[in-house]
Design a protein around this motif. Structure first.
Motif, PDB file in Angstrom:
ATOM      1  N   GLY A  64       0.766  -1.109   0.086  1.00  9.18           N
ATOM      2  CA  GLY A  64       0.107  -0.052   0.142  1.00  9.18           C
ATOM      3  C   GLY A  64       0.718   1.280   0.153  1.00  9.18           C
ATOM      4  N   ILE A  65       1.844   1.165   0.879  1.00  9.88           N
ATOM      5  CA  ILE A  65       2.605   2.542   0.830  1.00  9.88           C
ATOM      6  C   ILE A  65       3.462   2.646  -0.723  1.00  9.88           C
ATOM      7  CG2 ILE A  65       5.131   3.364   1.631  1.00  9.88           C
ATOM      8  CD1 ILE A  65       4.168   2.029   4.403  1.00  9.88           C
ATOM      9  N   ARG A  66       3.783   1.508  -1.062  1.00  9.45           N
ATOM     10  CA  ARG A  66       4.528   1.656  -2.555  1.00  9.45           C
ATOM     11  C   ARG A  66       3.446   2.304  -3.544  1.00  9.45           C
ATOM     12  NH1 ARG A  66       6.531  -2.783  -2.294  1.00  9.45           N
ATOM     13  NH2 ARG A  66       5.161  -4.122  -3.663  1.00  9.45           N
ATOM     14  N   ALA A  67       2.354   1.755  -3.333  1.00  8.05           N
ATOM     15  CA  ALA A  67       1.133   2.057  -4.369  1.00  8.05           C
ATOM     16  C   ALA A  67       0.842   3.615  -4.096  1.00  8.05           C
ATOM     17  CB  ALA A  67       0.168   1.231  -4.298  1.00  8.05           C
ATOM     18  N   LEU A  68       0.794   4.013  -2.901  1.00 11.16           N
ATOM     19  CA  LEU A  68       0.627   5.411  -2.757  1.00 11.16           C
ATOM     20  C   LEU A  68       1.676   6.544  -3.028  1.00 11.16           C
ATOM     21  CD1 LEU A  68      -1.164   5.140   0.838  1.00 11.16           C
ATOM     22  CD2 LEU A  68      -2.448   6.038  -1.567  1.00 11.16           C
ATOM     23  N   SER A  69       2.896   5.641  -2.890  1.00  8.77           N
ATOM     24  CA  SER A  69       3.911   6.550  -3.481  1.00  8.77           C
ATOM     25  C   SER A  69       4.016   6.918  -5.045  1.00  8.77           C
ATOM     26  CB  SER A  69       5.311   5.949  -2.843  1.00  8.77           C
ATOM     27  OG  SER A  69       5.514   4.706  -3.632  1.00  8.77           O
ATOM     28  N   ILE A  70       3.494   5.949  -5.803  1.00  8.92           N
ATOM     29  CA  ILE A  70       3.492   5.868  -7.125  1.00  8.92           C
ATOM     30  C   ILE A  70       2.537   7.048  -7.459  1.00  8.92           C
ATOM     31  CG2 ILE A  70       2.754   4.556  -9.145  1.00  8.92           C
ATOM     32  CD1 ILE A  70       4.160   2.249  -7.948  1.00  8.92           C
ATOM     33  N   THR A  71       1.135   6.851  -6.877  1.00 15.07           N
ATOM     34  CA  THR A  71      -0.112   7.785  -7.101  1.00 15.07           C
ATOM     35  C   THR A  71       0.359   9.303  -6.750  1.00 15.07           C
ATOM     36  OG1 THR A  71      -1.370   5.855  -6.893  1.00 15.07           O
ATOM     37  CG2 THR A  71      -2.320   8.061  -6.787  1.00 15.07           C
ATOM     38  N   PHE A  72       1.178   9.455  -5.610  1.00 12.00           N
ATOM     39  CA  PHE A  72       1.230  10.733  -4.984  1.00 12.00           C
ATOM     40  C   PHE A  72       2.739  11.040  -5.118  1.00 12.00           C
ATOM     41  CE2 PHE A  72      -2.630   9.038  -3.248  1.00 12.00           C
ATOM     42  CZ  PHE A  72      -3.486  10.145  -3.517  1.00 12.00           C
ATOM     43  N   PRO A  73       3.398  11.109  -6.100  1.00 13.70           N
ATOM     44  CA  PRO A  73       4.820  11.321  -6.025  1.00 13.70           C
ATOM     45  C   PRO A  73       5.410  12.812  -5.654  1.00 13.70           C
ATOM     46  CG  PRO A  73       3.984  11.432  -8.375  1.00 13.70           C
ATOM     47  CD  PRO A  73       2.996  11.116  -7.458  1.00 13.70           C
ATOM     48  N   THR A  74       4.569  13.552  -6.011  1.00 22.95           N
ATOM     49  CA  THR A  74       4.776  15.012  -5.588  1.00 22.95           C
ATOM     50  C   THR A  74       4.889  15.137  -3.888  1.00 22.95           C
ATOM     51  OG1 THR A  74       3.715  15.553  -7.554  1.00 22.95           O
ATOM     52  CG2 THR A  74       4.529  17.560  -6.168  1.00 22.95           C
ATOM     53  N   VAL A  75       3.784  14.445  -3.399  1.00 21.54           N
ATOM     54  CA  VAL A  75       3.662  14.435  -2.068  1.00 21.54           C
ATOM     55  C   VAL A  75       4.915  13.876  -1.217  1.00 21.54           C
ATOM     56  CG1 VAL A  75       2.167  13.868   0.113  1.00 21.54           C
ATOM     57  CG2 VAL A  75       0.944  14.799  -2.064  1.00 21.54           C
ATOM     58  N   LEU A  76       5.020  12.827  -1.840  1.00 23.70           N
ATOM     59  CA  LEU A  76       6.343  12.040  -1.603  1.00 23.70           C
ATOM     60  C   LEU A  76       7.532  12.849  -1.404  1.00 23.70           C
ATOM     61  CD1 LEU A  76       7.730   9.365  -0.432  1.00 23.70           C
ATOM     62  CD2 LEU A  76       7.911   8.912  -3.150  1.00 23.70           C
ATOM     63  N   ALA A  77       7.779  13.705  -2.264  1.00 26.72           N
ATOM     64  CA  ALA A  77       9.019  14.337  -2.602  1.00 26.72           C
ATOM     65  C   ALA A  77       8.987  15.753  -1.534  1.00 26.72           C
ATOM     66  CB  ALA A  77       9.339  14.900  -4.198  1.00 26.72           C
ATOM     67  N   LEU A  78       7.949  16.137  -1.460  1.00 31.60           N
ATOM     68  CA  LEU A  78       7.833  17.235  -0.607  1.00 31.60           C
ATOM     69  C   LEU A  78       7.891  16.961   1.009  1.00 31.60           C
ATOM     70  CD1 LEU A  78       4.922  19.373  -2.222  1.00 31.60           C
ATOM     71  CD2 LEU A  78       7.513  19.930  -2.400  1.00 31.60           C
ATOM     72  N   LEU A  79       7.250  15.841   1.269  1.00 31.50           N
ATOM     73  CA  LEU A  79       7.252  15.387   2.631  1.00 31.50           C
ATOM     74  C   LEU A  79       8.507  14.643   3.097  1.00 31.50           C
ATOM     75  CD1 LEU A  79       3.790  13.968   3.192  1.00 31.50           C
ATOM     76  CD2 LEU A  79       4.634  16.251   3.989  1.00 31.50           C
ATOM     77  N   GLY A  80       9.459  13.998   2.184  1.00 28.93           N
ATOM     78  CA  GLY A  80      10.202  13.159   2.553  1.00 28.93           C
ATOM     79  C   GLY A  80       9.600  11.746   2.912  1.00 28.93           C
ATOM     80  N   GLU A  81      10.550  10.783   2.602  1.00 21.98           N
ATOM     81  CA  GLU A  81      10.066   9.344   2.567  1.00 21.98           C
ATOM     82  C   GLU A  81       9.576   8.972   3.822  1.00 21.98           C
ATOM     83  OE1 GLU A  81      11.817   4.693   1.458  1.00 21.98           O
ATOM     84  OE2 GLU A  81      13.101   6.501   1.179  1.00 21.98           O
ATOM     85  N   ASP A  82      10.485   9.172   5.076  1.00 20.77           N
ATOM     86  CA  ASP A  82      10.035   8.717   6.399  1.00 20.77           C
ATOM     87  C   ASP A  82       8.483   9.324   6.773  1.00 20.77           C
ATOM     88  OD1 ASP A  82      12.534   7.343   6.737  1.00 20.77           O
ATOM     89  OD2 ASP A  82      13.342   9.094   7.701  1.00 20.77           O
ATOM     90  N   ALA A  83       8.363  10.417   6.569  1.00 25.38           N
ATOM     91  CA  ALA A  83       7.145  11.030   6.788  1.00 25.38           C
ATOM     92  C   ALA A  83       6.079  10.731   5.963  1.00 25.38           C
ATOM     93  CB  ALA A  83       7.059  12.706   6.688  1.00 25.38           C
ATOM     94  N   PHE A  84       6.179  10.385   4.732  1.00 26.94           N
ATOM     95  CA  PHE A  84       5.275  10.013   4.003  1.00 26.94           C
ATOM     96  C   PHE A  84       4.967   8.574   4.218  1.00 26.94           C
ATOM     97  CE2 PHE A  84       3.697   7.596   0.070  1.00 26.94           C
ATOM     98  CZ  PHE A  84       2.761   8.760  -0.309  1.00 26.94           C
ATOM     99  N   ARG A  85       6.026   7.796   4.675  1.00 28.35           N
ATOM    100  CA  ARG A  85       5.514   6.449   4.984  1.00 28.35           C
ATOM    101  C   ARG A  85       4.700   6.250   6.186  1.00 28.35           C
ATOM    102  NH1 ARG A  85       8.065   1.677   3.668  1.00 28.35           N
ATOM    103  NH2 ARG A  85       7.737   0.829   5.590  1.00 28.35           N
TER     104      ARG A  85
END
Length: 275
Positions: free
Chosen positions: A50-71
């Protein structure tokens, strides 16, 4: 071993995956102890997938938050909103709304709008393709505009925002490696000014999103063009869409030429219903 497809096992499966308490009897829990390890593995696999799927769908959010916070945020979302669709690509519709409730994002209030943009771009890219029909535009000269429809590009839609989402998106996806540090610093400084202005003096702006070939695109648009796009998406007649420009014939002609050229408008069709 008891039947793993019995209702109480299904109940335990959901409870264990989402880590929610359940009301299973002690006897049932004892019977199911031999599958606890499997459930633990399944739950971890569900979360990581699920985390991997969300990171693909929301790549801009991932980049702005950073991996740890996004996870961390994605994991909480997966638990609160369990997957109820077949394809992971269809999962995440509530993610942008969920982000409004995350206290840790109070200092980055633009994140939910960026998430909504990511989601819309993702869904647009999976829209069914249609053919661009250049010959159909001749209908504009031969038919009553009240009896015609615009055929929009796949997924075309209008989104309203307060924050500079286009600039935030560009910061993540369009940054040039050739940019020197001074240019990057100036860009970030200007972006902070825009964000500060949006917080203290919010002004709603419109963005039009569409797909060209298989790539989802978006851009800011002014009030009259945005109104015309919304009318077109709502399947209003050509006459009603163009009425968005009032008596401004120059603006209307420019809008038509520009957005047929950029393929936001794919064709003209005769209407099969009355308004």
């Amino acid at each position: 071993m008891s039947n793993l497809f019995a209702p109480h096992y299904q109940q335990m499966l959901v409870a264990n995956i989402t880590n929610e308490p359940n009301n299973l009897s002690a006897n049932t829990v004892s019977e199911a102890s031999d599958v606890n390890d499997a459930l633990f593995i399944y739950r971890n696999n569900y979360i990581e997938t699920g985390i991997r799927a969300l990171s693909i769908t929301f790549p801009t959010v991932l980049a702005l938050l950073g991996e740890d916070a996004f996870r961390n945020i994605a994991k909480l979302y997966l638990i609160k909103h369990p997957k109820d669709c077949f394809d992971w690509a269809d999962y995440g519709a509530m993610f942008s709304a969920y982000l409004f409730d995350i206290d840790a994002l109070a200092d980055t209030p633009y994140i939910p709008e960026v998430a909504e943009l990511d989601w819309r771009l993702s869904t647009i890219e999976r829209q069914q393709d249609i053919d661009f029909d250049a010959d159909s535009f001749a209908l504009l000269q031969n038919y009553d505009a009240a009896k015609l429809n615009f055929v929009p590009a796949p997924g075309l839609q209008v989104m309203n925002v307060y924050f500079p989402v286009q600039e935030l998106y560009s910061l993540v996806h369009h940054a040039s490696p050739e940019e020197n540090e001074h240019t990057k610093a100036e860009g970030i400084k200007n972006l902070k000014i825009l964000i500060h202005s949006a917080i203290n003096n919010p002004v709603l702006r419109s963005i039009v999103l569409w797909r060209e070939h298989y790539k989802a695109l978006f851009e800011y648009c002014e009030q009259m063009p945005a109104k015309a796009f919304e009318s077109m998406v709502n399947e209003s007649s050509v006459e009603q869409v163009l009425a968005s420009f009032g008596d401004d014939q120059a603006a209307m002609s420019q809008w038509l030429q520009q957005h047929i050229g950029t393929r936001k408008i794919y064709a003209i069709a005769t209407r099969n219903k009355t308004t």
